[in-house]
Scaffold this motif. Structure first.
Motif, PDB file in Angstrom:
ATOM      1  N   VAL A 145       0.850  -1.246   0.131  1.00 49.30           N
ATOM      2  CA  VAL A 145      -0.112  -0.167   0.114  1.00 49.30           C
ATOM      3  C   VAL A 145       0.956   1.177  -0.102  1.00 49.30           C
ATOM      4  N   ALA A 146       1.936   1.239   0.897  1.00 54.33           N
ATOM      5  CA  ALA A 146       2.983   2.464   0.982  1.00 54.33           C
ATOM      6  C   ALA A 146       3.500   2.659  -0.441  1.00 54.33           C
ATOM      7  N   SER A 147       4.035   1.588  -1.137  1.00 50.30           N
ATOM      8  CA  SER A 147       4.661   1.638  -2.372  1.00 50.30           C
ATOM      9  C   SER A 147       3.727   2.407  -3.249  1.00 50.30           C
ATOM     10  N   ARG A 148       2.216   1.710  -3.387  1.00 53.11           N
ATOM     11  CA  ARG A 148       1.315   2.226  -4.334  1.00 53.11           C
ATOM     12  C   ARG A 148       1.242   3.739  -4.194  1.00 53.11           C
ATOM     13  N   TYR A 149       1.102   4.093  -2.839  1.00 46.92           N
ATOM     14  CA  TYR A 149       0.783   5.471  -2.719  1.00 46.92           C
ATOM     15  C   TYR A 149       2.189   6.302  -2.989  1.00 46.92           C
ATOM     16  N   GLN A 150       3.035   5.960  -2.829  1.00 49.82           N
ATOM     17  CA  GLN A 150       4.368   6.574  -3.319  1.00 49.82           C
ATOM     18  C   GLN A 150       4.557   6.760  -4.668  1.00 49.82           C
ATOM     19  N   SER A 151       4.073   5.552  -5.498  1.00 44.35           N
ATOM     20  CA  SER A 151       4.047   5.776  -6.818  1.00 44.35           C
ATOM     21  C   SER A 151       3.124   6.844  -7.458  1.00 44.35           C
ATOM     22  N   LEU A 152       2.126   7.168  -6.696  1.00 38.46           N
ATOM     23  CA  LEU A 152       1.385   8.267  -7.045  1.00 38.46           C
ATOM     24  C   LEU A 152       2.030   9.551  -7.447  1.00 38.46           C
ATOM     25  N   PHE A 153       2.863   9.690  -6.175  1.00 40.57           N
ATOM     26  CA  PHE A 153       3.766  11.079  -6.109  1.00 40.57           C
ATOM     27  C   PHE A 153       4.892  10.979  -6.901  1.00 40.57           C
ATOM     28  N   LEU A 154       5.222   9.733  -7.376  1.00 37.49           N
ATOM     29  CA  LEU A 154       6.365   9.723  -8.234  1.00 37.49           C
ATOM     30  C   LEU A 154       5.847   9.984  -9.717  1.00 37.49           C
ATOM     31  N   ASP A 155       4.834   9.315  -9.838  1.00 36.10           N
ATOM     32  CA  ASP A 155       3.944   9.645 -11.332  1.00 36.10           C
ATOM     33  C   ASP A 155       3.737  11.350 -11.226  1.00 36.10           C
ATOM     34  N   LYS A 156       3.250  11.986 -10.065  1.00 39.05           N
ATOM     35  CA  LYS A 156       3.026  13.348 -10.233  1.00 39.05           C
ATOM     36  C   LYS A 156       4.466  14.182 -10.462  1.00 39.05           C
ATOM     37  N   VAL A 157       5.439  13.842  -9.568  1.00 38.66           N
ATOM     38  CA  VAL A 157       6.523  14.639  -9.866  1.00 38.66           C
ATOM     39  C   VAL A 157       6.971  14.274 -11.476  1.00 38.66           C
ATOM     40  N   TYR A 158       6.919  13.361 -11.955  1.00 41.13           N
ATOM     41  CA  TYR A 158       7.331  13.109 -13.247  1.00 41.13           C
ATOM     42  C   TYR A 158       6.658  13.926 -14.267  1.00 41.13           C
ATOM     43  N   LYS A 159       5.486  14.046 -13.942  1.00 41.91           N
ATOM     44  CA  LYS A 159       4.394  14.720 -15.091  1.00 41.91           C
ATOM     45  C   LYS A 159       4.756  16.283 -14.898  1.00 41.91           C
ATOM     46  N   VAL A 160       5.149  16.584 -13.442  1.00 39.35           N
ATOM     47  CA  VAL A 160       5.311  18.228 -13.446  1.00 39.35           C
ATOM     48  C   VAL A 160       6.347  18.397 -14.179  1.00 39.35           C
ATOM     49  N   HIS A 161       7.603  17.472 -14.081  1.00 41.22           N
ATOM     50  CA  HIS A 161       8.763  18.100 -14.927  1.00 41.22           C
ATOM     51  C   HIS A 161       8.376  17.888 -16.372  1.00 41.22           C
ATOM     52  N   GLN A 162       7.377  17.094 -16.823  1.00 43.87           N
ATOM     53  CA  GLN A 162       7.235  16.928 -18.277  1.00 43.87           C
ATOM     54  C   GLN A 162       6.531  18.310 -18.617  1.00 43.87           C
ATOM     55  N   ILE A 163       5.612  18.591 -17.937  1.00 41.97           N
ATOM     56  CA  ILE A 163       4.877  19.988 -18.107  1.00 41.97           C
ATOM     57  C   ILE A 163       5.648  21.225 -18.023  1.00 41.97           C
ATOM     58  N   PHE A 164       6.446  21.304 -16.840  1.00 47.37           N
ATOM     59  CA  PHE A 164       7.358  22.672 -16.744  1.00 47.37           C
ATOM     60  C   PHE A 164       8.672  22.364 -16.963  1.00 47.37           C
ATOM     61  N   ARG A 165       9.047  22.770 -18.545  1.00 51.73           N
ATOM     62  CA  ARG A 165      10.564  22.251 -18.907  1.00 51.73           C
ATOM     63  C   ARG A 165      11.840  22.973 -17.818  1.00 51.73           C
ATOM     64  N   ASP A 166      11.215  24.173 -17.437  1.00 47.73           N
ATOM     65  CA  ASP A 166      12.157  25.002 -16.674  1.00 47.73           C
ATOM     66  C   ASP A 166      12.319  24.124 -15.343  1.00 47.73           C
ATOM     67  N   GLY A 167      13.601  23.429 -15.351  1.00 45.07           N
ATOM     68  CA  GLY A 167      13.827  22.474 -14.039  1.00 45.07           C
ATOM     69  C   GLY A 167      13.764  23.110 -12.684  1.00 45.07           C
ATOM     70  N   GLN A 168      14.063  24.504 -12.480  1.00 44.22           N
ATOM     71  CA  GLN A 168      13.997  25.251 -11.308  1.00 44.22           C
ATOM     72  C   GLN A 168      12.669  25.255 -10.955  1.00 44.22           C
ATOM     73  N   ARG A 169      11.816  25.694 -11.882  1.00 44.17           N
ATOM     74  CA  ARG A 169      10.094  25.684 -11.493  1.00 44.17           C
ATOM     75  C   ARG A 169       9.747  24.522 -11.099  1.00 44.17           C
ATOM     76  N   ALA A 170      10.052  23.534 -11.948  1.00 46.47           N
ATOM     77  CA  ALA A 170       9.551  22.101 -11.445  1.00 46.47           C
ATOM     78  C   ALA A 170      10.002  21.604 -10.281  1.00 46.47           C
ATOM     79  N   ASP A 171      11.048  21.789 -10.120  1.00 54.56           N
ATOM     80  CA  ASP A 171      11.639  21.691  -8.672  1.00 54.56           C
ATOM     81  C   ASP A 171      11.053  22.300  -7.480  1.00 54.56           C
ATOM     82  N   MET A 172      10.671  23.637  -7.634  1.00 56.74           N
ATOM     83  CA  MET A 172       9.789  24.242  -6.921  1.00 56.74           C
ATOM     84  C   MET A 172       8.530  23.608  -6.353  1.00 56.74           C
ATOM     85  N   LEU A 173       7.874  23.511  -7.624  1.00 55.03           N
ATOM     86  CA  LEU A 173       6.480  22.869  -7.474  1.00 55.03           C
ATOM     87  C   LEU A 173       6.598  21.543  -6.924  1.00 55.03           C
TER      88      LEU A 173
END
Length: 730
Positions: A618-646
């Motif tokens: 369960v913890a791994s599945r929940y963690q995967s949701l955030f991993l996916d979210k972080v990945y998608k944030v970086h896909q949308i915001f190509r500015d690495g600094q902005r993506a890191d902040m978000l």
């Protein structure tokens, strides 16, 4: 599994109280209807058989086999008229529960048919397999024979369609393999010793009886929620679970209005217990949510203990009818009160005197102080042994936490009695000892009547407290057989009273007046046992330090506490009082160590399975949701600094979850290895110590990380019912 959790939560919310119909008769009319009482003995037994049996019950005189035949015939007739088809010898093996094997009232008639048969031989004695119960090495697997033998002092009763006959359980070689045998011997020992002392005051005393009034605490959990918690099913307690935001801090559950489902359960339970001759009187909410208490009127100790064991069987059956599961574990839930079984112990004479009740005259008060001080001496001399008698893997979680008494045995007396003892100790003559049984107290409110104050207050942290006319041994665990603690109390007090009588006789042999002799010895005892007297806060760190300075037993390791059974002082105590032999003591201690190991072992296996199969996925599945979210944030915001902040907070959460997952994985692996190492150790004592020192700490660490994950993981994904659901859905 998360869908199961929400399904059972929904079912628990929708449950309604069962409609329990009370019998048309008064409780006094159906009380004991399933018990072979003296009234029924008089009806179903020949006069000579009845009189002999009553003499056996009252005076413990032997009952011949010929008379036993008459008892068996009458008992069978009554039982069959009540619908019984089977009988069983009901005994108390060292596993802590009760045991029974049901046989039908039938034998061959010699003509191809059957007849109803129940002989005196079957009543008196049967042969269970002694190697299949805990025996501490007394019996090998190939040496199976053991005997159960009828205890006539505890009446037979009927449960469902089976006649239950209370019995002792001994090995083929004669050693006790149960709790009842040494309890009966200790009752006889304290009777003999106390009667001898009583005769110094009243020659008419011929018998002293030990009494017990137990207070049974328990939790009720909805059956569906229980079924969704494998740890509750397999161990009786939650091995993980973060505290509910609200638990018992508002103190609103204690003595509160009883929930309707619980009230219906209690109503039916009371009726069933009264029919079985158990004089239940009190029921109420306890301090923790979903925790309750039941208490009867006090009875003779042997019968009271049988009744408590019977209750612990009946309560599970009635709970299931109401879609509850009853938890008798000492600490089912972390962070709130555990459950105990306070043992209110007293002694009374056949002349009607409670030996722990202050009297009206100096002589009566001297009798009271004599038994008070000798009991304190017994507790002082054997405080470590008393602690061993209530120690277990389950009670270890309760002692010293959330209103349970600490793991240091002390005696609470209260201000008035302490002043009385201090006065005796400092006096130079036999001054009158004044102890008021009750004193008046006016509130100054016209319509409120005068209150009567007891001669002691209450100290909730005292494990062995004097409470007005009895001692309350509060350290006994809720799942325990009271017989273990009672045997030690009775035996220790009997030994001490025997010493007291011997010292009095030695002084009076020098022509010292008996009152002066008693006073002289009591003064010496009061000074000697002063370290056991403590009226302060038993939870404080200062008390632990002070107790050690006083020479009291402060050991907290359960396997090491069991060593107290095998000291030379303990062996001498039990053997001199003819309660347990040295062989029996060693065997029982082996059973204690083995039971401790097995219970911790089961808990460790369950915790490891749940951690790997429930929590980490369960913890791994929940963690995967955030991993996916972080990945998608970086896909949308190509500015690495902005993506890191978000995604900064999400990354922190990912790292926190990962830290807990990694810790759990490593510690579960360490837990498995620690068990493997411990399991290879020869000797039950060393193995139990290894489990205590290496396995238990790892379990605590694993729980810490799981409970932290529970706070992080999406509630919709968490598979196990949470504390707020287990404790507040009624």
């Amino acid at each position: 599994m998360s869908s199961l959790r929400f399904k059972v939560v929904d079912e628990a919310i929708r449950r309604k109280a069962l409609d329990v119909q009370l019998p048309a008769q008064r409780p006094s009319e159906y009380f004991g209807m399933y018990v072979f009482t003296q009234d029924r003995m008089r009806k179903y037994l020949p006069k000579n058989v009845y009189e002999a049996l009553v003499d056996t019950m009252n005076n413990r005189t032997p009952l011949s086999r010929e008379l036993a035949m008459g008892v068996a015939a009458g008992m069978k007739q009554w039982a069959m008229e009540m619908g019984a088809t089977h009988y069983t010898h009901w005994f108390q093996p060292l596993n802590g529960g009760t045991a029974e094997k049901h046989d039908a009232f039938v034998e061959h008639d010699g003509h191809g048919g059957l007849i109803e048969e129940f002989s005196g031989k079957l009543l008196i004695q049967q042969e269970p397999d002694a190697s299949s119960f805990p025996n501490g090495g007394i019996r090998n697997t190939f040496e199976a024979r053991g005997y159960s033998a009828w205890d006539p002092t505890s009446p037979a009763f009927i449960v469902d369609s089976t006649l239950c006959i209370p019995t002792i359980f001994i090995a083929y070689t004669g050693e006790a393999l149960d709790f009842k045998t040494p309890l009966l011997k200790s009752i006889a020992a304290v009777d003999k010793a106390a009667t001898s002392v009583c005769k110094l005051f009243d020659p008419n005393v011929k018998k002293v009886t030990a009494f017990l009034g137990w207070e049974q605490e328990y939790f009720l959990v909805d059956e569906g929620l229980w079924a969704a918690r494998p740890d509750l099913i397999l161990t009786g307690r939650t091995l993980m679970g973060h505290e509910s935001a609200k638990n018992q801090q508002l103190e609103d559950h204690y003595f509160g209005s009883i929930p309707t489902r619980v009230a219906a359960f209690m109503k039916e339970l009371d009726v069933e217990l009264l029919k079985l001759g158990i004089p239940v009187k009190t029921r109420h909410n306890e301090v923790a949510p979903n925790q309750f208490e039941l208490a009867p009127i006090y009875e003779e100790a042997n019968l009271a203990n049988d009744h408590n064991l019977l209750l612990m069987s009946v309560i599970h059956r009635i709970a299931r009818k109401h879609c509850f599961r009853c938890l008798l574990h000492e600490k089912p839930f972390k962070g709130i009160n555990g459950s105990g079984k306070h043992n209110n112990w007293s002694l009374g004479t056949d002349t009607g005197v409670n030996l722990f009740s202050p009297g009206k005259t100096p002589k009566d008060n001297l009798l009271f102080v004599t038994f008070l001080v000798n009991t304190m001496m017994a507790v002082y001399k054997y405080n470590g042994l008393l602690k061993a008698s209530i120690s277990s893997a389950t009670n270890a979680h309760r002692l010293g936490a959330n209103e349970a008494p600490p793991a240091i045995i002390s005696v609470f007396l209260g201000r008035q009695l302490n002043e009385v003892l201090d006065k005796i100790e400092s006096s130079t003559s036999e001054e009158a000892i004044k102890v008021d049984d009750k004193s008046g107290f006016k509130l100054g409110i016209a319509h409120i009547p005068e209150l009567l104050l007891d001669n002691t207050d209450r100290n909730r942290t005292s494990p062995f407290a004097f409470t007005g006319n009895r001692f309350e041994f509060r350290a006994v665990g809720s799942s325990a057989n009271c017989g273990g603690a009672l045997t030690v109390i009775n035996t220790a007090v009997a030994h001490q009273l025997t010493r007291f009588r011997k010292e009095i006789d030695e002084l009076t042999a020098t022509h010292m007046p008996i009152e002066k002799a008693i006073f002289t010895v009591l003064k010496k005892y009061i000074k000697e046992c002063e370290p056991i007297r403590f009226d302060g806060n038993g939870y404080s760190e200062e008390w632990k330090i002070e107790a050690a300075k006083r020479g009291l037993d402060t050991e907290t390791s359960i396997p090491l506490i069991f060593d107290r059974f095998l000291t030379s002082e303990s062996v001498d105590l039990f053997t001199s009082m003819n309660v347990l032999s040295e062989v029996e003591l060693h065997a029982r201690t082996e059973v204690d160590w083995e039971t401790y190991t097995k219970k911790v072992q089961i808990e460790a296996r369950v915790l490891g399975d749940l951690a790997m199969n429930h929590i980490l996925p369960v913890a791994s599945r929940y963690q995967s949701l955030f991993l996916d979210k972080v990945y998608k944030v970086h896909q949308i915001f190509r500015d690495g600094q902005r993506a890191d902040m978000l995604s900064q907070r999400d990354v922190e959460l990912i790292e926190q979850i990962n830290d807990h997952i990694s810790a759990i994985q490593a510690q579960v692996n360490d837990l498995v290895n620690a068990r493997k190492v411990a399991n290879k150790i020869c000797g039950e004592r060393a193995k139990a110590i290894a489990y205590h020192d290496t396995v238990v700490p790892l379990m605590d660490e694993i729980r810490y990380h799981i409970d932290k994950l529970e706070l992080m993981v999406d509630n919709e994904m968490w598979t196990l019912p949470k504390y707020r659901e287990l404790l507040f859905l009624k």
